[in-house]
Design a protein around this motif. Structure first.
Motif, short mmCIF file in Angstrom:
data_model
loop_
_atom_site.label_atom_id
_atom_site.label_comp_id
_atom_site.label_asym_id
_atom_site.label_seq_id
_atom_site.Cartn_x
_atom_site.Cartn_y
_atom_site.Cartn_z
N LEU A 240 9.87 17.77 20.85
CA LEU A 240 10.90 17.65 21.85
C LEU A 240 11.79 16.33 21.50
CD1 LEU A 240 12.13 17.96 24.88
CD2 LEU A 240 10.30 16.77 25.68
N GLY A 241 11.38 15.38 21.11
CA GLY A 241 12.15 14.43 20.86
C GLY A 241 13.18 14.53 19.71
N GLY A 242 12.69 15.49 18.79
CA GLY A 242 13.57 15.82 17.63
C GLY A 242 14.63 16.75 18.41
N LEU B 298 14.37 13.70 12.03
CA LEU B 298 13.70 14.84 12.90
C LEU B 298 12.34 15.16 12.58
CD1 LEU B 298 17.04 16.91 12.76
CD2 LEU B 298 16.20 15.43 14.60
N CYS B 299 11.46 15.09 13.30
CA CYS B 299 9.87 15.39 12.72
C CYS B 299 9.29 16.52 13.62
CB CYS B 299 9.04 14.22 13.12
SG CYS B 299 10.08 12.34 12.74
N ASP B 300 8.76 17.60 12.71
CA ASP B 300 8.09 18.58 13.51
C ASP B 300 8.88 19.24 14.61
OD1 ASP B 300 5.47 18.52 11.96
OD2 ASP B 300 5.89 16.65 12.20
N THR B 301 10.03 19.76 14.36
CA THR B 301 10.95 20.26 15.61
C THR B 301 11.59 21.40 15.10
OG1 THR B 301 12.38 19.39 17.11
CG2 THR B 301 12.77 18.73 14.75
N VAL C 204 8.08 17.56 8.10
CA VAL C 204 7.09 18.28 9.09
C VAL C 204 5.63 18.43 8.44
CG1 VAL C 204 8.14 20.22 7.47
CG2 VAL C 204 7.05 20.76 9.70
N GLY C 205 4.81 18.61 9.03
CA GLY C 205 3.42 18.92 8.61
C GLY C 205 3.18 20.15 8.19
N GLU C 206 2.60 20.41 6.85
CA GLU C 206 2.46 21.52 6.05
C GLU C 206 1.85 22.78 6.85
OE1 GLU C 206 0.54 22.83 1.69
OE2 GLU C 206 -0.47 21.15 2.84
N ASN C 207 0.97 22.30 7.78
CA ASN C 207 0.16 23.14 8.60
C ASN C 207 0.60 23.06 10.06
OD1 ASN C 207 -1.14 24.09 6.22
ND2 ASN C 207 -2.84 22.61 6.37
N ASP D 182 18.89 23.67 6.00
CA ASP D 182 19.74 24.59 5.38
C ASP D 182 21.32 24.56 6.27
OD1 ASP D 182 17.88 25.27 3.57
OD2 ASP D 182 17.48 27.22 4.67
N ALA D 183 21.00 24.11 7.43
CA ALA D 183 22.21 24.19 8.43
C ALA D 183 23.15 22.62 8.36
CB ALA D 183 21.86 24.40 9.82
N ILE D 184 22.43 21.93 8.11
CA ILE D 184 23.13 20.29 8.12
C ILE D 184 23.28 19.94 6.54
CG2 ILE D 184 22.92 18.03 8.73
CD1 ILE D 184 21.09 18.88 11.12
N SER D 185 24.61 19.72 6.17
CA SER D 185 24.90 19.26 4.89
C SER D 185 24.14 18.14 4.42
CB SER D 185 26.51 19.21 4.83
OG SER D 185 26.98 18.78 3.43
N GLY D 186 23.51 17.98 3.25
CA GLY D 186 22.98 16.77 2.67
C GLY D 186 21.67 16.45 3.39
N ALA D 187 21.12 17.31 4.46
CA ALA D 187 19.77 16.83 4.85
C ALA D 187 18.76 16.80 3.86
CB ALA D 187 19.60 17.77 6.08
N GLU D 188 17.86 15.74 4.27
CA GLU D 188 16.60 15.75 3.25
C GLU D 188 15.49 16.27 3.83
OE1 GLU D 188 15.96 11.74 1.53
OE2 GLU D 188 18.03 11.16 1.99
N MET D 189 14.51 16.80 3.08
CA MET D 189 13.30 17.46 3.67
C MET D 189 12.09 17.16 3.21
SD MET D 189 12.31 21.24 5.22
CE MET D 189 10.77 21.86 5.12
N VAL D 190 11.14 16.67 3.87
CA VAL D 190 9.78 16.27 3.13
C VAL D 190 8.64 16.86 4.17
CG1 VAL D 190 8.18 14.42 2.69
CG2 VAL D 190 10.64 13.93 2.32
N THR D 191 7.71 17.56 3.33
CA THR D 191 6.65 18.21 3.67
C THR D 191 5.73 17.46 3.64
OG1 THR D 191 7.63 20.50 3.51
CG2 THR D 191 5.28 20.55 4.08
#
Length: 262
Positions: free
Chosen positions: A95-97, A116-119, A209-212, A226-235
């Protein structure tokens, strides 16, 4: 501490070096600022850390009406104003994300970067009835009716077995959540859909984001990336919904590395 902001009393804590940049932390549904306990010591070394209980949670006011994500974002903005903080790096989980994404869209001058975490950026239409059923269960039977199902989504069985003290602390947060606040925030989540807007977010963005994660699966984070230019993502391997707790060490390394670049 308490601050009057946006027509309610908001419970908050502000710690860390007074001259340092501010990192603002926003928790999940049925949580409190205590969700971030594993991050505080790490962040306080270089940042002021502002964490708070969302509307309807913890020691913050819990009006008995529907909330909106815009309302929750305006609470966060008003708290910054009340504390005379011009802007912050904003980190939110679940919700916070969601409210963090709205914060970056509605108050871009107040958001230096966004974690942004798990959102998600949209709640699927087919789950709307599920949210109504959760509200009905809470109003009829109290938060105890939702505790088991919530814990199953939030932390893996293996983690709960290995860390019963942490699991008990999280369960107690759920049980202590005011039903009015839970219901109000459920409606904000149910109605949340800014998928077609988040491409306008222009600040640096990190997604974790948590893998599971069964609540907001990896695919939902990929949609934001994919929607935000330059956004980084870590699983984060093996983690469930509360990846900041279940994978605290790699989570903390990732966020401090990201913040150091800003």
């Amino acid at each position: 501490m308490q601050a009057e902001a946006n027509g309610i009393n908001i419970h908050y804590q502000l710690t860390g070096p007074a001259s340092a940049p501010v990192v603002m932390l926003s928790h999940c549904l049925a949580g409190t600022m205590g969700i971030w306990d594993d991050q505080i010591k790490t962040l306080e070394q270089q940042y002021q850390v502002l964490r708070y209980d969302l509307r309807g949670h913890g020691a913050t006011s819990a009006p008995d009406n529907d909330y909106s994500m815009e309302m929750l974002a305006s609470d966060a903005a008003a708290l910054l104003d009340a504390l005379e903080i011009p802007g912050a790096h904003f980190m939110g989980i679940s919700l916070g994300g969601m409210l963090g994404q709205n914060m970056a869209l509605l108050y871009p001058e107040k958001v230096s970067s966004l974690i942004l975490c798990d959102t998600a950026c949209k709640i699927p239409q087919e789950t709307h009835q599920d949210w109504e059923e959760r509200i009905a269960a809470a109003r009829r039977h109290g938060m105890a009716a939702l505790a088991d199902g919530t814990m199953q989504r939030w932390l893996s069985p293996e983690f709960q077995k290995a860390h019963p003290d942490i699991a008990e602390k999280i369960r107690n947060m759920i049980l202590a959540t005011p039903v009015a606040g839970f219901a109000g925030c459920c409606r904000a989540i149910r109605n949340f859909d800014i998928k077609n807007k988040i491409g306008r977010i222009s600040v640096p963005v990190l997604i974790l984001v948590g893998e599971n994660d069964p609540g907001t699966p990896v695919e939902m984070s990929q949609e934001i990336r994919d929607a935000i230019s330059g956004a980084e993502m870590v699983t984060l391997p093996q983690a469930f919904h509360l990846s900041n707790i279940e994978a605290a060490e790699p989570f903390n390394q990732t966020i401090t590395g990201f913040l150091a670049k800003q």
